[in-house]
Design a protein around this motif. Structure first.
Motif, PDB file in Angstrom:
ATOM      1  N   UNK A 130       2.851  -7.955   1.473  1.00 18.17           N
ATOM      2  CA  UNK A 130       4.064  -8.258   0.565  1.00 18.17           C
ATOM      3  C   UNK A 130       3.488  -8.517  -0.908  1.00 18.17           C
ATOM      4  N   UNK A 131       2.371  -9.090  -0.972  1.00 14.21           N
ATOM      5  CA  UNK A 131       1.872  -9.348  -2.457  1.00 14.21           C
ATOM      6  C   UNK A 131       1.546  -8.172  -3.078  1.00 14.21           C
TER       7      UNK A 131
ATOM      8  N   UNK B  74       3.225  -6.583  -6.545  1.00  9.53           N
ATOM      9  CA  UNK B  74       2.176  -6.229  -7.575  1.00  9.53           C
ATOM     10  C   UNK B  74       2.575  -4.920  -8.120  1.00  9.53           C
ATOM     11  N   UNK B  75       2.839  -3.900  -7.059  1.00 13.49           N
ATOM     12  CA  UNK B  75       2.959  -2.386  -7.370  1.00 13.49           C
ATOM     13  C   UNK B  75       4.328  -2.435  -8.163  1.00 13.49           C
TER      14      UNK B  75
ATOM     15  N   UNK C  22       5.508  -4.746 -10.113  1.00  9.17           N
ATOM     16  CA  UNK C  22       5.282  -5.159 -11.338  1.00  9.17           C
ATOM     17  C   UNK C  22       4.497  -4.105 -12.427  1.00  9.17           C
ATOM     18  N   UNK C  23       3.575  -3.445 -11.632  1.00 10.60           N
ATOM     19  CA  UNK C  23       2.964  -2.324 -12.608  1.00 10.60           C
ATOM     20  C   UNK C  23       4.099  -1.264 -12.695  1.00 10.60           C
ATOM     21  N   UNK C  24       4.985  -0.885 -12.010  1.00 11.24           N
ATOM     22  CA  UNK C  24       6.163   0.151 -12.337  1.00 11.24           C
ATOM     23  C   UNK C  24       6.749  -0.543 -13.289  1.00 11.24           C
ATOM     24  N   UNK C  25       7.080  -1.822 -13.459  1.00  8.39           N
ATOM     25  CA  UNK C  25       7.914  -2.249 -14.490  1.00  8.39           C
ATOM     26  C   UNK C  25       7.094  -2.207 -15.854  1.00  8.39           C
ATOM     27  N   UNK C  26       5.880  -2.430 -15.907  1.00  6.82           N
ATOM     28  CA  UNK C  26       4.992  -2.490 -16.870  1.00  6.82           C
ATOM     29  C   UNK C  26       4.883  -1.099 -17.621  1.00  6.82           C
ATOM     30  N   UNK C  27       5.010  -0.047 -16.678  1.00  8.23           N
ATOM     31  CA  UNK C  27       4.836   1.394 -17.198  1.00  8.23           C
ATOM     32  C   UNK C  27       6.170   1.825 -17.724  1.00  8.23           C
ATOM     33  N   UNK C  28       7.279   1.753 -16.897  1.00  8.90           N
ATOM     34  CA  UNK C  28       8.535   2.160 -17.213  1.00  8.90           C
ATOM     35  C   UNK C  28       9.416   1.402 -18.268  1.00  8.90           C
ATOM     36  N   UNK C  29       9.416  -0.013 -18.282  1.00 10.65           N
ATOM     37  CA  UNK C  29      10.114  -0.792 -18.815  1.00 10.65           C
ATOM     38  C   UNK C  29       9.454  -1.842 -19.479  1.00 10.65           C
TER      39      UNK C  29
ATOM     40  N   UNK D  55      -4.046  -2.543  -6.140  1.00  7.76           N
ATOM     41  CA  UNK D  55      -2.771  -2.637  -6.724  1.00  7.76           C
ATOM     42  C   UNK D  55      -2.806  -3.755  -7.962  1.00  7.76           C
ATOM     43  N   UNK D  56      -3.805  -4.736  -7.824  1.00  7.21           N
ATOM     44  CA  UNK D  56      -4.122  -5.725  -8.922  1.00  7.21           C
ATOM     45  C   UNK D  56      -4.658  -4.989 -10.019  1.00  7.21           C
ATOM     46  N   UNK D  57      -5.618  -4.059  -9.807  1.00 10.03           N
ATOM     47  CA  UNK D  57      -6.427  -3.489 -10.773  1.00 10.03           C
ATOM     48  C   UNK D  57      -5.462  -2.384 -11.557  1.00 10.03           C
ATOM     49  N   UNK D  58      -4.568  -1.930 -11.061  1.00  7.39           N
ATOM     50  CA  UNK D  58      -3.781  -1.033 -11.752  1.00  7.39           C
ATOM     51  C   UNK D  58      -2.644  -1.818 -12.222  1.00  7.39           C
ATOM     52  N   UNK D  59      -2.496  -2.827 -11.882  1.00  7.75           N
ATOM     53  CA  UNK D  59      -1.417  -3.833 -12.687  1.00  7.75           C
ATOM     54  C   UNK D  59      -2.192  -4.266 -13.815  1.00  7.75           C
TER      55      UNK D  59
END
Length: 1124
Positions: A597-598, A602-603, A605-612, A643-647
């Motif tokens: 789930x974590x 986090x994935x 959150x990464x999408x949010x950081x990239x798209x929005x 996932x954390x690294x990408x974030x």
């Protein structure tokens, strides 16, 4: 007699005494043969007693046998039948002598063949005994089978039927003993499955082609009807029993698949025209069984078996598909529902085994499908079977093949959506959902015009979607089906689209339908048609956000996936308030208690950081705090770490966050820097250092301007004498992770710093430095690799650490980069492969193995040459090197390995104990990761493997420790390795093992050393599930060691470890007992019955057994919960 019946139901000691008292009266009543009804009652009661308390009556077994045998020739068939049933219960518990007496008698009578009627009875009796106690009759089969084969040729249909029933029970119950007779039995089955002397099939074939019926043809029929009536014809019983016997052969002999397709499949297909419905069902069933055996094994173990061997049966089947369809397609329109269902279940299995195989035959099948769906006389089960076949057909074939038939297929399916019976509706919705994908596939361009069919699909589905008072499954499937319609055809819905989406909003608010609705919305949001979801986002987003705090894991995960897709595809329709409602729910989801789930959170959150990116400035400190906490957790690895690294990379690149590069770095490394100071209580797990280092490297590669400064900082940390070893470890690991992708050659002092650390007093610092040297070299082979090879040659003291660095280089560098250095490395490694230190030898072996993967065709033969080396150390290094060339993924080296792994496995017979041990480790690795390498070598290898399971007296020595003598068994490790191999073979090569030979060695292991007993108990539990019949045959010999273990007492003055060890051993043995008890019919075995009553009566064993039962019950419930 009634009162005896009631007393039987309570299995107490009183019952046993009553039974003993009345046995003599019962055998007397049976023997008198005056009043048949009394005889029958007495036989019933005797059977009942034998089946429940056979063991307690053992003193009467002989008299019972003598009383039952004459009944087999009774003039009344009912008496014979019940005598056979009673004998069946007797053989489960009688002694070996009585069993032999019975079989001798039956054999003698079969040879005498007094009358066909009694011979039939004796054959029935043998079949009955084999069904009840197949494991005991095995040794007599050699004598029995020739007699039964001989009776198959007697012109008597009932006799033949019983012969085949006997064969069937032998095939199922005595697999090992029947093996040599299988070709003979199959031949007889194939001969008699077509045995229909009173019916001429040839006319039909001609009629099909010519469609001409002459007058006089009908007259002939009339004449023959007078002489012969169909009621006397029982040849169908022979055909049916032959078909059942074939099914038994097919389902138990996976190894004969190719022969089956050569000889058996064409004959079965030619018999699909069978006129007798009961027989036809069994012929279909036998063919379906053949298809199930052919199903390619979908598991990771066999994924790598891409060799042609397993495809031969599939190719043979593919060539027979036209004949199958030709034999079946007309039957799909017959009146008989039973035969239509048989056709559909066979075709369903066929479509699963060979996806795409019916593509050319769709025109032949569609009329039959439509007929069964629209036919008023079809039962509801008939319709359900037809729909489920259609579903499999649609899933397993390309959309284009159905396009010409959509017009005829769609109306009857849509009509079934409106069916009053919920099961039909539910199946029809599933089919409709698949049809939508077929009508308009989104993953490829397609010329078919779907628009005219929307008006058929949509209203029926909508009606079911709106209904609130229908079955739960129908509700869910209506939601999924409508989701698919909107996803694939949303642009054709015009004004109907918004009202349908509003219904989805309603379904989201309902606890029962919310999960399915979330999945349907995910589907719609990911549609390339860019469906307009704005009208429901405003209200829907907060509802989705609220699901993140519900205590239903599947819902959390599906919701995160849905939110992720919505943010990706609809970012311009989102309002900051909507995103904030989700962000407040996220901190609670990020924790080490549920890594998956974590990871998904986090994935997102990464999408949010990239798209929005504008929303990221709102990310609260608490989300980041949770993520840092996760980075420092010892459990973090794999997917969640990536996932954390990408974030972090996405976060740094948004430039809007309050947290820039230096802030993030500070938080990542803070616990490690503070751990050196006095007041710090934080000690991080080793894994956390690796995680932090990976994050540091990721941040630095995202901000290349910052990298040089950080690298300098780390080099200073290492040089400063004041730095704690924790700081140094982190610095080296971070340099390693950065060096792998960046070229650090600008740092002049790096080499000296690393080599100095090799003399550090701290083991952790040493190994981190060695890891750093290896990885920095990967980033710049030209500069570092020659330097490293020179050091290995000149620095014997640092060799071990330098070899570890070399291992990193070989593991992480691309093959092309390494090619120029292969010869130098190879020469260097071979200097060290005879090193006396085993740790060093293992690293050398790993380097050699991984280096071989760079150029297998040249290097593998060189390793093979070394097998003849005089030094056992060198041989063991080479064998271990091969172990490191085997991976569970397909690789170029596989074909070469398959050719020569046999040579390496010959070292299983090496005179040196240690070489044999590493050879077993190699074998185990191959059996576990790539069974295809060794499957064909088992006949050659197994004898050597089994001989290593034996205890060798010459390897046991006594060592004096002060006043005590202590025995040491040098052969234990090798035996343990051999049993581990045996366990692995159960999972990957069961079909190639002679399970009885295998069990002999398991029996020895059950009496061996503690470690090996633990292993064999687990093996026994696994065997009970995989091949229960074989275990049943050996039960008596397997139970004894288990009983001995469960009832041992530890000496009173023993040390605590001894008590714990014995406890663990008993638990493990009891687990094996619990597994044995799950075998069907095990409780009929006298040894097992006696042992289970011993367990129940001994309080210590009983409580242990109960706790095992509880464990396994809780295990199975958690497993089923996880599936949801």
């Amino acid at each position: 007699m009634g009162k005896y019946r009631t007393s039987l139901s309570s299995g107490s000691t009183m019952t046993a005494n009553v039974c003993k008292k009345i046995t003599a009266q019962l055998t007397g009543a049976i023997g008198k043969q005056e009043d048949v009804s009394v005889q029958l009652e007495a036989l019933d009661i005797l059977s009942d007693m034998l089946s429940r308390l056979g063991g307690t009556l053992h003193s009467f077994h002989s008299s019972i046998l003598n009383c039952l045998l004459p009944q087999l020739t009774s003039p009344r068939l009912a008496v014979r039948k019940r005598a056979i049933i009673a004998l069946g219960h007797l053989v489960l518990t009688c002694s070996g002598n009585i069993f032999s007496e019975l079989t001798e008698h039956l054999l003698a009578e079969l040879k005498r063949n007094e009358s066909t009627s009694t011979t039939r009875t004796y054959i029935q009796c043998i079949a009955g005994i084999s069904r009840q106690a197949g494991h005991r009759i095995g040794e007599h089969l050699e004598k029995i089978i020739p007699l039964i084969v001989q009776y198959c040729n007697v012109e008597d249909d009932e006799l033949r039927e019983y012969c085949f029933q006997a064969f069937e029970s032998f095939v199922r119950r005595c697999p090992k003993e029947i093996d040599p007779h299988i070709p003979n039995v199959m031949g007889l089955c194939l001969k008699y499955i077509t045995f229909d002397p009173n019916y001429n099939y040839d006319n039909e074939e001609e009629e099909e082609e010519e469609m001409m019926e002459t007058e006089n043809g009908e007259d002939e029929e009339q004449e023959s009807d007078d002489e012969y009536s169909d009621d006397d014809d029982i040849s169908w019983k022979v055909r049916r029993s032959a078909a059942k016997c074939l099914e038994a052969v097919v389902s138990t002999r996976h190894d004969l698949l190719q022969d089956f397709y050569k000889t058996l499949s064409p004959v079965l297909i030619s018999r699909f025209k069978e006129r007798e419905e009961n027989v036809k069902t069994d012929i279909f069933s036998a063919y379906t069984s053949l298809l199930k055996q052919t199903l390619p094994i979908q598991s990771w173990l066999h994924a790598s078996d891409a060799t042609g061997k397993d495809d031969v049966p599939l190719t043979m089947l593919q060539n027979q598909v036209p004949n199958i369809v030709k034999a079946l397609h007309k039957q799909l329109k017959e009146k008989s529902i039973k035969s239509r269902q048989g056709c559909f279940s066979l075709l369903t299995e066929l479509a699963n085994v060979l996806p795409g195989c019916l593509a050319d035959h769709i025109p032949a099948l569609v009329p039959g499908i439509v007929f069964s769906l629209a036919d008023k006389s079809s039962s509801s089960n008939m319709r359900i079977d037809t729909l489920s076949f259609l579903h499999v057909l649609l899933c397993n074939h390309q959309p284009e093949v159905f396009h010409p038939h959509i017009k005829t297929l769609l109306p009857p399916v849509v009509a079934c959506i409106g069916d009053p019976f919920y099961k039909i509706t539910s199946e029809a919705l599933l089919v409709t959902q698949q049809l939508v994908k077929v009508i308009r596939p989104l993953d490829k361009s397609c010329t078919f015009d779907a628009k005219p069919y929307v008006k058929d699909l949509f209203p029926g589905t909508l009606k079911r979607l709106k209904a609130a008072d229908i079955d739960q499954e129908v509700k869910e499937r209506a939601i999924s089906c409508m989701g698919q319609i909107i996803c694939n055809l949303g642009d054709h819905l015009s004004t109907d689209l918004q009202p349908s989406l509003k219904i989805f909003l309603e379904r989201l608010k309902n606890e029962i339908t919310r999960l399915t609705t979330v999945k349907a919305l995910t589907l719609i949001a990911s549609s390339p048609l860019k469906i307009d979801l704005r009208p429901i986002l405003g209200e829907g987003f907060p509802i989705l956000a609220s699901f993140l705090r519900k205590n239903q894991r599947a819902l959390k995960l599906s919701t995160l996936t849905a939110l992720d897709i919505l943010v990706k595809n609809y970012s311009d329709s989102l309002k900051p308030a909507m995103v904030e409602s989700v962000l407040t729910e996220l901190p609670a989801l990020i924790s080490e208690n549920d890594m998956h789930v974590s990871q998904v959170a986090i994935m997102f959150l990464t999408t949010l950081a990239k798209v929005y990116p504008s929303s990221i400035s709102k990310i609260s400190g608490s989300i980041l705090a949770e993520i840092f906490q996760l980075v420092h957790s010892p459990l973090l690895q794999g997917g969640a770490l990536n996932a954390i690294i990408d974030f972090f990379q996405a976060l740094v690149l948004t430039k809007t966050a309050a947290m820039g590069y230096s802030e993030l770095m500070k938080h990542l490394t803070a616990p490690i820097y503070s751990s050196g100071s006095a007041g710090a209580s934080v000690t991080l797990h080793k894994q956390a250092y690796y995680s932090v280092a990976k994050c540091v490297a990721a941040l630095s590669s995202a901000c290349p301007k910052e990298a040089p400064g950080v690298v300098n900082q780390f080099i200073q940390d290492v040089k400063t004498p004041k730095s704690s070893s924790a700081v140094k470890v982190l610095a080296f690991l971070s340099l390693a992770e950065m060096g792998r992708t960046m070229n650090l050659s600008a740092q002049r002092e790096l080499k000296t710093v690393i080599l100095e650390a090799f003399t550090s007093p701290s083991e952790e610092v040493k190994s981190a430095a060695s890891y750093a040297l290896g990885n920095v070299s990967v980033g710049n082979l030209k500069e570092y690799l020659p330097f490293m090879l020179k050091e290995i040659g000149s620095q014997p003291k640092r060799q071990y650490l330098l070899l570890h660095s070399l291992k990193e280089v070989i593991s992480s560098s691309p093959a092309d980069g390494l090619k120029p250095y292969v010869e130098d490395i190879w020469a260097l490694l071979f200097k060290h492969c005879e090193c006396t230190e085993e740790g060093t030898r293992n690293v050398v072996a790993e380097c050699l193995g991984k280096l071989t993967l760079v150029n297998p065709s040249e290097l593998l033969p060189r390793l093979k040459k070394q097998l003849s080396s005089g030094s056992p150390h060198a041989r063991s290094t080479v064998v271990t090197a091969i172990k490191f060339t085997i991976a569970d993924q397909p690789q170029p080296i596989d074909a070469l390995l398959k050719g020569c792994i046999g040579d390496f496995l010959k070292t299983l017979q090496d005179p040196d104990l240690n070489v044999r041990r590493v050879a077993l480790a190699l074998f185990n690795s191959a059996a576990h990761n790539k069974p295809s390498l060794i499957r064909d070598l088992l006949n050659a290898v197994l004898p050597s493997l089994y001989s290593e399971t034996k205890v060798r007296r010459e390897l046991i020595r006594e060592v004096e420790m002060g006043p005590f003598k202590h025995t040491v068994d040098d052969g234990l490790d090798v035996r343990k390795a051999a049993f581990e191999c045996m366990y692995t073979l159960l999972e990957s090569c069961l079909d190639r093992l002679d399970i009885y030979e295998y069990l002999n060695h398991v029996e020895d292991g059950l009496k061996d050393h503690y470690d090996i007993r633990m292993l064999t108990f687990i093996m026994l539990a696994r065997l009970s599930a995989l091949c229960p019949n074989a275990v049943l045959q050996r039960l008596e010999r397997l139970i004894e060691p288990l009983r001995a273990t469960c009832s041992t007492k530890v000496k009173a003055g023993s040390v605590k470890q001894e008590f714990e060890k014995q406890d663990e051993l008993k638990r493990s043995a009891m687990r094996a007992v619990a597994a044995l008890l799950t075998i069907p019919e095990v409780e009929k075995s006298p040894v097992m019955a006696e042992f289970s009553s011993q367990i129940r009566s001994n309080p210590e064993m009983a409580s242990l057994f109960e706790s095992i039962q509880k464990d396994s019950a809780s295990l199975s419930t958690t497993e089923s919960m996880d599936m949801s």
